[in-house]
Design a protein around this motif. Structure first.
Motif, PDB file in Angstrom:
ATOM      1  N   ALA A 200      14.208  -9.725   6.628  1.00  0.00           N
ATOM      2  CA  ALA A 200      13.455 -10.421   5.574  1.00  0.00           C
ATOM      3  C   ALA A 200      12.687 -11.602   6.137  1.00  0.00           C
ATOM      4  O   ALA A 200      11.533 -11.856   5.731  1.00  0.00           O
ATOM      5  N   ARG A 201      13.289 -12.339   7.076  1.00  0.00           N
ATOM      6  CA  ARG A 201      12.584 -13.465   7.701  1.00  0.00           C
ATOM      7  C   ARG A 201      11.374 -12.980   8.498  1.00  0.00           C
ATOM      8  O   ARG A 201      10.294 -13.604   8.464  1.00  0.00           O
ATOM      9  N   ALA A 202      11.547 -11.878   9.213  1.00  0.00           N
ATOM     10  CA  ALA A 202      10.416 -11.318   9.970  1.00  0.00           C
ATOM     11  C   ALA A 202       9.316 -10.858   9.031  1.00  0.00           C
ATOM     12  O   ALA A 202       8.116 -11.052   9.304  1.00  0.00           O
ATOM     13  N   MET A 203       9.692 -10.251   7.910  1.00  0.00           N
ATOM     14  CA  MET A 203       8.695  -9.803   6.935  1.00  0.00           C
ATOM     15  C   MET A 203       7.900 -10.973   6.368  1.00  0.00           C
ATOM     16  O   MET A 203       6.684 -10.868   6.150  1.00  0.00           O
ATOM     17  N   GLN A 209       6.184  -6.887   2.491  1.00  0.00           N
ATOM     18  CA  GLN A 209       7.042  -6.886   1.316  1.00  0.00           C
ATOM     19  C   GLN A 209       8.275  -6.024   1.574  1.00  0.00           C
ATOM     20  O   GLN A 209       8.163  -4.904   2.101  1.00  0.00           O
ATOM     21  N   MET A 210       9.439  -6.534   1.205  1.00  0.00           N
ATOM     22  CA  MET A 210      10.657  -5.739   1.335  1.00  0.00           C
ATOM     23  C   MET A 210      10.637  -4.562   0.367  1.00  0.00           C
ATOM     24  O   MET A 210      10.968  -3.434   0.734  1.00  0.00           O
ATOM     25  N   LYS A 211      10.241  -4.831  -0.877  1.00  0.00           N
ATOM     26  CA  LYS A 211      10.264  -3.787  -1.899  1.00  0.00           C
ATOM     27  C   LYS A 211       9.304  -2.658  -1.525  1.00  0.00           C
ATOM     28  O   LYS A 211       8.118  -2.879  -1.287  1.00  0.00           O
ATOM     29  N   GLY A 212       9.820  -1.453  -1.448  1.00  0.00           N
ATOM     30  CA  GLY A 212       9.010  -0.290  -1.117  1.00  0.00           C
ATOM     31  C   GLY A 212       8.826  -0.045   0.358  1.00  0.00           C
ATOM     32  O   GLY A 212       8.222   0.971   0.740  1.00  0.00           O
ATOM     33  N   SER A 213       9.296  -0.936   1.222  1.00  0.00           N
ATOM     34  CA  SER A 213       9.151  -0.726   2.662  1.00  0.00           C
ATOM     35  C   SER A 213       9.996   0.464   3.109  1.00  0.00           C
ATOM     36  O   SER A 213      11.036   0.764   2.520  1.00  0.00           O
ATOM     37  N   ARG A 214       9.551   1.141   4.148  1.00  0.00           N
ATOM     38  CA  ARG A 214      10.233   2.339   4.644  1.00  0.00           C
ATOM     39  C   ARG A 214      11.111   1.966   5.833  1.00  0.00           C
ATOM     40  O   ARG A 214      10.616   1.437   6.822  1.00  0.00           O
ATOM     41  N   LEU A 231      19.568  -3.193   2.245  1.00  0.00           N
ATOM     42  CA  LEU A 231      18.131  -2.912   2.168  1.00  0.00           C
ATOM     43  C   LEU A 231      17.801  -2.172   0.875  1.00  0.00           C
ATOM     44  O   LEU A 231      16.804  -2.469   0.211  1.00  0.00           O
ATOM     45  N   ASP A 232      18.638  -1.200   0.538  1.00  0.00           N
ATOM     46  CA  ASP A 232      18.438  -0.449  -0.703  1.00  0.00           C
ATOM     47  C   ASP A 232      18.537  -1.380  -1.911  1.00  0.00           C
ATOM     48  O   ASP A 232      17.735  -1.287  -2.851  1.00  0.00           O
TER      49      ASP A 232
END
Length: 419
Positions: A200-203, A209-214, A231-232
């Motif tokens: 999350a810090r890297a993002m 965005q975390m939401k929807g990331s693969r 993550l889920d």
């Protein structure tokens, strides 16, 4: 030295030499920094359920005690040898120093296939291993923790065996114990939660965005499964998972809850699906936003590094990236943001430190306090690494290892060399 050999130790030695050159450490100081203070090999005879006796080979390596007692896991696996254990102890030293923990690195293990042991045999082996280690370990000498093939129950057996020989309960001899035996809230999931916190810090830095990331997770043990669940929970899409038994991939996203339930029931991913199977060799190079190698060492070699299609590489395992792969990733810094292992998976040893402190003080914190302190420590380390990487125009791994090695070097120079 001829004591240590093998590809994993050579990888640790090569990494150290690269950092030593970067820091311009004199040749006269390098051997003292690199080679372990103490290495122990033991025989662990165990009476098997069949009526026969088997002798298993055990190891423990204590890298340095300059900053405090040594700290490190105990691994029960078929791959365990002295070179691997020494390399893991060395990496643990740099990890603890980077996190600002008063520890040197250690590691131990037994060469064994745990799947072939009954519960009674595993207990007998665990107790025998600790019994043989008693002259060399202690709460202020060397503190053990779980690793591959061991768990909270094994740590409870370690602690009980040591305590029986001391004539009193010494809960602080190991970390990663059950809470009921003096463990701490949050220890079991600390490494996986720490991995996700740093992703999350890297993002944030990369405006992702975390939401929807693969996300793809290679390894579905304690670290990988916890990371997948977190993550889920945060809205990421887990498109690929694998362990030693099977690999599954689905661009639409896997059902993490069902995966976790299956693994809790069977102990492995195999049997979850026939339609979603993927060749394990292809899993690491699938297109994704986040790749989490959370299994064993040396899975990302040169060819894999050249073909990675992730934006963030979060190293949940120890030593997953080989030196030749590192050179390639260094050239791809603008494409792949690496969270190096000694930072990415340090959550486990940080909360182990908290557990040790609580055990010494006999004053225990709740889960919220433990995780708050964990994330604060990780944030400090992350900021130090990315600032140094940007300032010196080097990779995140070089920055992280340089900070760790420099801390140990300065401590050794300050203390001097006892005659």
């Amino acid at each position: 030295m001829d004591t240590y050999s093998g590809p994993v130790f050579e990888m640790a030695r090569h990494q150290f030499e690269t950092i030593a050159n970067y820091l311009e450490i004199p040749e006269s100081l390098r051997a003292r920094l690199l080679y372990p203070k103490r290495a122990i090999t033991i025989a662990c005879p165990v009476n098997l359920d069949s009526g026969t006796t088997a002798v298993f080979q055990g190891f423990r390596v204590q890298h340095h005690l300059t900053l405090g007692p040594t700290k490190g896991g105990t691994r029960f696996a078929t791959t365990v040898d002295m070179g691997e254990v020494a390399a893991l102890a060395i990496w643990m030293s740099w990890k603890c120093a980077l996190a600002g923990l008063p520890y040197g690195g250690a590691k131990g293990g037994v060469t064994v296939d745990v799947a072939k042991l009954s519960g009674r045999e595993l207990e007998a082996l665990s107790r025998r291993y600790m019994q043989e280690m008693i002259p060399f370990v202690g709460p202020h000498i060397d503190v053990m923790a779980p690793d591959m093939g061991t768990n909270e129950q094994v740590m409870a057996w370690f602690m009980d065996t040591y305590s029986m020989y001391q004539g009193k309960t010494v809960s602080e001899i190991v970390t990663g114990k059950p809470v009921s035996s003096g463990g701490t809230e949050g220890r079991r999931e600390a490494t996986g939660l720490g991995v996700v916190h740093l992703i999350a810090r890297a993002m944030e830095r990369l405006a992702m965005q975390m939401k929807g990331s693969r996300c793809i997770i290679q390894g579905f043990g304690n670290v990988g499964s916890v990371a997948a669940e977190e993550l889920d929970r945060r809205g990421a899409r887990i498109v690929g998972v694998s362990d030693h038994s099977a690999s599954y991939f689905d661009r639409r996203g896997l059902d993490v809850a069902r995966l976790l339930a299956h693994v809790r029931r069977t102990g492995k991913l195999e049997g979850f699906s026939c339609e979603l199977l993927l060749n394990p060799a292809l899993m690491l190079v699938q297109e994704c936003d986040v790749l989490v190698p959370a299994a064993t060492e040396r899975v990302i070699d040169g060819p894999v590094a050249s073909n990675l299609k992730c934006r963030i590489l979060a190293e949940g395992a120890n030593g997953p990236t080989t030196p030749d792969a590192d050179q390639i990733l260094d050239r791809r810094r603008s494409e792949v943001f690496v969270i190096p292992d000694i930072l990415c998976n340090s959550g486990g040893v940080i909360v182990s430190y908290f557990e040790w402190v609580q055990g010494l003080q006999r004053l225990f914190w709740d889960r919220e306090a433990v995780l708050s302190r964990l994330f604060g420590k990780l944030d400090e380390s992350f900021e130090k690494v990315v600032r140094k990487a940007e300032k010196d125009q080097v990779s995140n791994r070089t920055a992280a290892m340089a900070l760790g090695v420099q801390t140990v070097l300065e401590a050794k120079q300050t203390r001097g060399l006892f005659p």
